[in-house]
Design an enzyme around this catalytic site. Structure first.
Site, PDB file in Angstrom:
ATOM      1  N   ASP A 173     -16.727  27.918  53.916  1.00 12.22           N
ATOM      2  CA  ASP A 173     -15.643  27.987  52.946  1.00 12.22           C
ATOM      3  C   ASP A 173     -16.297  27.839  51.579  1.00 12.22           C
ATOM      4  O   ASP A 173     -16.722  26.764  51.183  1.00 12.22           O
ATOM      5  CB  ASP A 173     -14.609  26.875  53.205  1.00 12.22           C
ATOM      6  CG  ASP A 173     -13.435  26.949  52.226  1.00 12.22           C
ATOM      7  OD1 ASP A 173     -13.606  27.517  51.132  1.00 12.22           O
ATOM      8  OD2 ASP A 173     -12.360  26.421  52.562  1.00 12.22           O
ATOM      9  N   LYS A 198      -8.355  30.607  43.535  1.00 10.01           N
ATOM     10  CA  LYS A 198      -9.055  29.712  42.603  1.00 10.01           C
ATOM     11  C   LYS A 198      -9.899  30.527  41.615  1.00 10.01           C
ATOM     12  O   LYS A 198      -9.382  31.439  41.013  1.00 10.01           O
ATOM     13  CB  LYS A 198      -9.874  28.693  43.405  1.00 10.01           C
ATOM     14  CG  LYS A 198      -9.142  28.105  44.631  1.00 10.01           C
ATOM     15  CD  LYS A 198      -8.006  27.177  44.259  1.00 10.01           C
ATOM     16  CE  LYS A 198      -7.118  26.780  45.444  1.00 10.01           C
ATOM     17  NZ  LYS A 198      -7.795  26.318  46.649  1.00 10.01           N
TER      18      LYS A 198
HETATM   19  C1  LIG Z   1      -7.339  26.184  48.036  1.00 11.40           C
HETATM   20  C2  LIG Z   1      -8.348  26.149  49.108  1.00 11.40           C
HETATM   21  C3  LIG Z   1      -8.118  26.747  50.347  1.00 11.40           C
HETATM   22  C4  LIG Z   1      -6.795  27.390  50.698  1.00 11.40           C
HETATM   23  O1  LIG Z   1      -6.501  28.454  49.856  1.00 11.40           O
HETATM   24  P1  LIG Z   1      -4.999  28.962  49.549  1.00 11.40           P
HETATM   25  O2  LIG Z   1      -5.254  30.162  48.714  1.00 11.40           O
HETATM   26  O3  LIG Z   1      -4.293  27.831  48.855  1.00 11.40           O
HETATM   27  O4  LIG Z   1      -4.378  29.257  50.865  1.00 11.40           O
HETATM   28  C5  LIG Z   1      -9.119  26.704  51.303  1.00 11.40           C
HETATM   29  N1  LIG Z   1     -10.284  26.080  51.057  1.00 11.40           N
HETATM   30  C6  LIG Z   1     -10.542  25.478  49.884  1.00 11.40           C
HETATM   31  C7  LIG Z   1     -11.852  24.811  49.670  1.00 11.40           C
HETATM   32  C8  LIG Z   1      -9.585  25.496  48.875  1.00 11.40           C
HETATM   33  O5  LIG Z   1      -9.826  24.881  47.719  1.00 11.40           O
END
Ligand SMILES: *Cc1c(COP(=O)(O)O)cnc(C)c1O
Length: 375
Positions: A173, A198
């Site tokens: 991730d 993000k």
């Molecule tokens: C925000 C986030 C997610 C999930 O993403 P969404 O777009 O809110 O579904 C997954 N992993 C990390 C590290 C995040 O910051």
């Protein structure tokens, strides 16, 4: 070509005289498909859409590295991208190794639905590569470095090599650094997963995610999951994301530089009890981060004395927008423990540096810390 040039050019439409330099979104459910559909590029929009194709090829440019090509698939959120890897890879009886401090919703999904469906979870912290002792017989190793919200670092290349020796697939991730700041696929991961809500898109106005791979067979598995689960991104969001991607190099450069300066400033303030930013030489993962990251990301975490002090600090600030996301052009911060679910102190603040003038940010943070000390 260098990154910024390559990324900006990749968001443009192929040059055709009289046509836009940047195509608009393609709104379609069905495409004209007379007769034999063999070889027709677009048939039905749950399977493919030209606006996704444009976005996916731009993301693949960022995920690619020296000596390898990447392919990307877009999803309607970061969680949908995580779910595509879990759903396409994990079967009853499989073991998934997960960081104890990985993103809360991913943990929730695995601990809930997937455990109930017969997947075994093994959990260990991100720091000190603790997951390395849990890989035997595993099907999937899930990593997150820097972890959110505690910004711990693990050695992705070392863990990926160990996982592959055990026959496990590796997914990272990579939301916090973005693929421009860190390339999981170059470090040996099979899947680079990201919430593009993000920094990738950076304006807090849409949700999106992607999964990138180097292996066409894994790409096909993820695409199959997307088509049949129907977990698809709307064309308008895809188009906005593509438009936003062109400024990623600029936004990331500025926000990471701002995060570094803010972290260096906070390190000097006696009210700051603990401070996590991989760009600080005092961070326990700094040496690894220097090796595996091109930039240390826009996110930092720090603890003030208690909940009341953290709340007073945020209330006194004029430039720290309280919101539970990160990676935006404007600086955001929140008292993270208000959500529960993470092992962090009540006074812990996660701050995501935006692209504002650093002197304004530092002045504002200084006055808010002073005000919190008086409160
Ligand atoms: C925000 C986030 C997610 C999930 O993403 P969404 O777009 O809110 O579904 C997954 N992993 C990390 C590290 C995040 O910051």
């Amino acid at each position: 070509m260098r990154d910024a040039t390559r990324i900006i050019r990749s968001t443009m439409t192929v040059a055709r005289p009289g046509e836009p330099t940047h195509d608009g979104p393609v709104f379609a459910a069905a495409f004209h498909t007379p007769g034999d559909v063999e070889g027709v590029a677009y048939t039905y929009a749950r399977s493919h859409n030209p606006t996704w194709t444009a976005l996916e090829s731009a993301i693949a440019e960022i995920e690619a590295g020296p000596g390898y090509e990447a392919q990307a698939l877009v999803f309607p959120s970061g969680m949908a991208a995580c779910m595509a890897v879990f759903g396409a890879v994990l079967r009853p009886g499989d073991v998934c190794v997960l960081p104890t401090n990985s993103y809360f919703s991913a943990r929730l999904l695995l601990q809930g639905y997937f455990t109930e469906m017969g997947i075994q979870l093994r959990q260990a912290p991100t720091a000190n590569d603790a997951q390395i002792d849990h890989l035997e017989g595993a099907r999937l190793l899930w990593l997150e470095s820097p972890s959110n919200p505690t910004l711990e670092i693990c050695d992705i290349a070392r863990l990926a090599a160990a996982a592959h020796r055990s026959g496990a697939l590796v997914a990272v991730d990579n939301t916090t650094p973005t693929p421009l700041g860190q390339s999981p696929l170059a470090l040996g991961a099979d899947f680079s997963v990201s919430s593009d809500t993000k920094s990738m898109t950076g304006h807090c106005d849409l949700l999106a995610g992607h999964v990138a791979t180097r292996d066409p067979a894994l790409h096909a598995k993820i695409e199959h999951w997307r088509t049949y689960s129907g977990s698809i991104l709307g064309p308008m969001e895809a188009w906005l994301a593509l438009r936003s991607l062109a400024t990623l190099p600029l936004r990331l450069e500025r926000s990471c530089a701002n995060a570094q300066r803010i972290a260096e400033y906070l390190a000097l303030r006696p009210e700051v009890a603990s401070l996590g930013y991989p760009g600080l030489p005092t961070h326990p993962g700094h040496a690894i981060a220097r090796r595996q990251m091109r930039s240390f990301g826009p996110v930092l975490g720090f603890a003030l004395k208690d909940r009341a002090t953290a709340e007073a600090f945020l209330a006194a600030s004029h430039l720290l927008t309280q919101a539970t996301s990160f990676g935006a052009v404007y600086t955001t911060a929140e008292r993270r423990a208000r959500w529960g679910g993470d092992a962090i102190p009540e006074g812990y603040i996660r701050l995501s540096a935006g692209c504002e003038d650093i002197d304004d940010l530092l002045e504002d943070i200084a006055q808010a810390l002073d005000a919190a000390a008086r409160a």
